[in-house]
Motif scaffolding. Sequence first.
Motif, mmCIF file in Angstrom:
data_model
loop_
_atom_site.group_PDB
_atom_site.id
_atom_site.type_symbol
_atom_site.label_atom_id
_atom_site.label_comp_id
_atom_site.label_asym_id
_atom_site.label_seq_id
_atom_site.Cartn_x
_atom_site.Cartn_y
_atom_site.Cartn_z
ATOM 1 N N SER A 1 0.826 -1.206 0.000
ATOM 2 C CA SER A 1 0.000 0.000 0.000
ATOM 3 C C SER A 1 0.865 1.262 0.000
ATOM 4 C CB SER A 1 -0.932 -0.008 1.207
ATOM 5 O OG SER A 1 -1.705 1.171 1.272
ATOM 6 N N GLY A 2 1.902 1.260 0.817
ATOM 7 C CA GLY A 2 2.816 2.397 0.841
ATOM 8 C C GLY A 2 3.551 2.574 -0.471
ATOM 9 N N MET A 3 3.942 1.468 -1.095
ATOM 10 C CA MET A 3 4.621 1.535 -2.387
ATOM 11 C C MET A 3 3.692 2.081 -3.463
ATOM 12 S SD MET A 3 6.721 -2.090 -2.214
ATOM 13 C CE MET A 3 7.054 -2.087 -3.977
ATOM 14 N N GLN A 4 2.420 1.705 -3.417
ATOM 15 C CA GLN A 4 1.460 2.214 -4.398
ATOM 16 C C GLN A 4 1.298 3.730 -4.256
ATOM 17 O OE1 GLN A 4 -1.793 -0.398 -3.355
ATOM 18 N NE2 GLN A 4 -1.546 -1.599 -5.215
ATOM 19 N N THR A 5 1.207 4.197 -3.020
ATOM 20 C CA THR A 5 1.110 5.640 -2.795
ATOM 21 C C THR A 5 2.373 6.350 -3.279
ATOM 22 O OG1 THR A 5 -0.291 5.274 -0.850
ATOM 23 C CG2 THR A 5 0.747 7.427 -1.060
ATOM 24 N N ALA A 6 3.519 5.767 -2.952
ATOM 25 C CA ALA A 6 4.791 6.378 -3.346
ATOM 26 C C ALA A 6 4.977 6.384 -4.857
ATOM 27 C CB ALA A 6 5.950 5.633 -2.681
ATOM 28 N N SER A 7 4.423 5.388 -5.550
ATOM 29 C CA SER A 7 4.578 5.325 -7.004
ATOM 30 C C SER A 7 3.904 6.514 -7.677
ATOM 31 C CB SER A 7 3.994 4.013 -7.541
ATOM 32 O OG SER A 7 2.586 3.960 -7.361
ATOM 33 N N GLY A 8 2.717 6.899 -7.181
ATOM 34 C CA GLY A 8 2.064 8.078 -7.731
ATOM 35 C C GLY A 8 2.814 9.350 -7.404
ATOM 36 N N LEU A 9 3.323 9.436 -6.177
ATOM 37 C CA LEU A 9 4.079 10.616 -5.773
ATOM 38 C C LEU A 9 5.407 10.732 -6.520
ATOM 39 C CD1 LEU A 9 3.506 10.545 -1.904
ATOM 40 C CD2 LEU A 9 2.486 12.109 -3.565
ATOM 41 N N ALA A 10 5.951 9.601 -6.968
ATOM 42 C CA ALA A 10 7.230 9.632 -7.679
ATOM 43 C C ALA A 10 7.117 10.419 -8.981
ATOM 44 C CB ALA A 10 7.710 8.211 -7.953
ATOM 45 N N ILE A 11 6.026 10.214 -9.716
ATOM 46 C CA ILE A 11 5.825 10.974 -10.945
ATOM 47 C C ILE A 11 5.644 12.450 -10.631
ATOM 48 C CG2 ILE A 11 4.346 11.272 -12.958
ATOM 49 C CD1 ILE A 11 5.980 8.747 -13.071
ATOM 50 N N VAL A 12 4.876 12.740 -9.586
ATOM 51 C CA VAL A 12 4.681 14.133 -9.170
ATOM 52 C C VAL A 12 6.025 14.766 -8.813
ATOM 53 C CG1 VAL A 12 3.624 15.648 -7.456
ATOM 54 C CG2 VAL A 12 2.343 13.705 -8.351
ATOM 55 N N GLY A 13 6.833 14.032 -8.042
ATOM 56 C CA GLY A 13 8.144 14.553 -7.648
ATOM 57 C C GLY A 13 9.043 14.816 -8.840
ATOM 58 N N ALA A 14 9.008 13.909 -9.813
ATOM 59 C CA ALA A 14 9.843 14.095 -11.003
ATOM 60 C C ALA A 14 9.411 15.326 -11.795
ATOM 61 C CB ALA A 14 9.771 12.849 -11.886
ATOM 62 N N ILE A 15 8.099 15.514 -11.938
ATOM 63 C CA ILE A 15 7.587 16.678 -12.677
ATOM 64 C C ILE A 15 7.955 17.973 -11.941
ATOM 65 C CG2 ILE A 15 5.517 17.861 -13.468
ATOM 66 C CD1 ILE A 15 6.200 15.445 -15.142
ATOM 67 N N VAL A 16 7.729 17.995 -10.621
ATOM 68 C CA VAL A 16 8.062 19.192 -9.833
ATOM 69 C C VAL A 16 9.559 19.470 -9.894
ATOM 70 C CG1 VAL A 16 8.144 20.142 -7.493
ATOM 71 C CG2 VAL A 16 6.097 18.966 -8.284
ATOM 72 N N GLY A 17 10.367 18.416 -9.772
ATOM 73 C CA GLY A 17 11.806 18.593 -9.848
ATOM 74 C C GLY A 17 12.254 19.162 -11.183
ATOM 75 N N GLU A 18 11.617 18.713 -12.250
ATOM 76 C CA GLU A 18 11.997 19.188 -13.583
ATOM 77 C C GLU A 18 11.548 20.627 -13.822
ATOM 78 O OE1 GLU A 18 12.017 14.846 -15.848
ATOM 79 O OE2 GLU A 18 10.269 16.161 -15.985
ATOM 80 N N PHE A 19 10.515 21.071 -13.116
ATOM 81 C CA PHE A 19 10.130 22.477 -13.205
ATOM 82 C C PHE A 19 11.287 23.386 -12.779
ATOM 83 C CE2 PHE A 19 5.776 23.967 -14.034
ATOM 84 C CZ PHE A 19 5.187 22.778 -14.421
ATOM 85 N N PHE A 20 12.063 22.916 -11.799
ATOM 86 C CA PHE A 20 13.135 23.734 -11.242
ATOM 87 C C PHE A 20 14.507 23.341 -11.790
ATOM 88 C CE2 PHE A 20 9.727 23.885 -8.150
ATOM 89 C CZ PHE A 20 9.674 25.231 -7.825
#
Length: 256
Positions: free
Chosen positions: A178-197
């Motif tokens: 369950s934690g891995m599933q939540t983290a998998s969605g956040l990983a894409i968000v983190g990558a997009i946010v990171g690439e903004f900067f």
Amino acid sequence: MWNYLKSMLPPLLFLVIFIALWELLIRIGGIGPYLLPTPWAVFQVLFDRSEDLSSAAGITFLSAVTGFLASIFVGLTVAVFFAEFRWLRISCYPYAIFLHTVPIVAISPLIITWLGYGVMSVIVITFIISLFPVITSATNGLLESREDLQELFQLYGASRWQKLWKLKLPSAIPQIISGMQTASGLAIVGAIVGEFFAGHEAGRYGLGYYMFTAQGQFRIDILIAAILISTLQGIILFGSVTLFAKTALKRWMIAG
């Protein structure tokens, strides 16, 4: 096969209705393409810029997966120590919460200052944003193993390592997944946010930087196309974790 097709029919039907309403809204409301392009305009961008979008999507997905896998390794390691040593959990768990509550946008400039622009900063940002769900879920799962089974292991003189490997870890698998599933969605968000900067380096850029430049040029069609691709990546990563849970860990999932 028929059951699979039946399960796919409702999402596909909803997609068709959504696209039809999208087109109808533009025609009736007279909305200009600079605010909301037609579905066909977005599909045209996906086709015309397929090479650039594919390259950017590959960079984003690689950063997301790398940060995600790092968060799993570190998160599970930390969770084991938290579960096994109460004094360590009491002392350090508040700092894990602190890491989760600090806005990633606020610390991104600091990471860029230390690591510079490029993929490494994006991976670190992805790792940070994905780490907390893994730590929390794994720690809770390891602490919630059945008390009667713990007493049984204690009765037979099992070592701490044996109890962890043969009792606590198997019983914690559902929560870890369950934690891995939540983290998998956040990983894409983190990558997009990171690439903004920090997502540009020697002409190589991911979807986040692609979105950033498209927004600056008021190319909403390109922006929506990049959003659709990043959403698909999140679905793929989430589905991969779910598939892993249903195959390699099927025995433990059923037991849980």
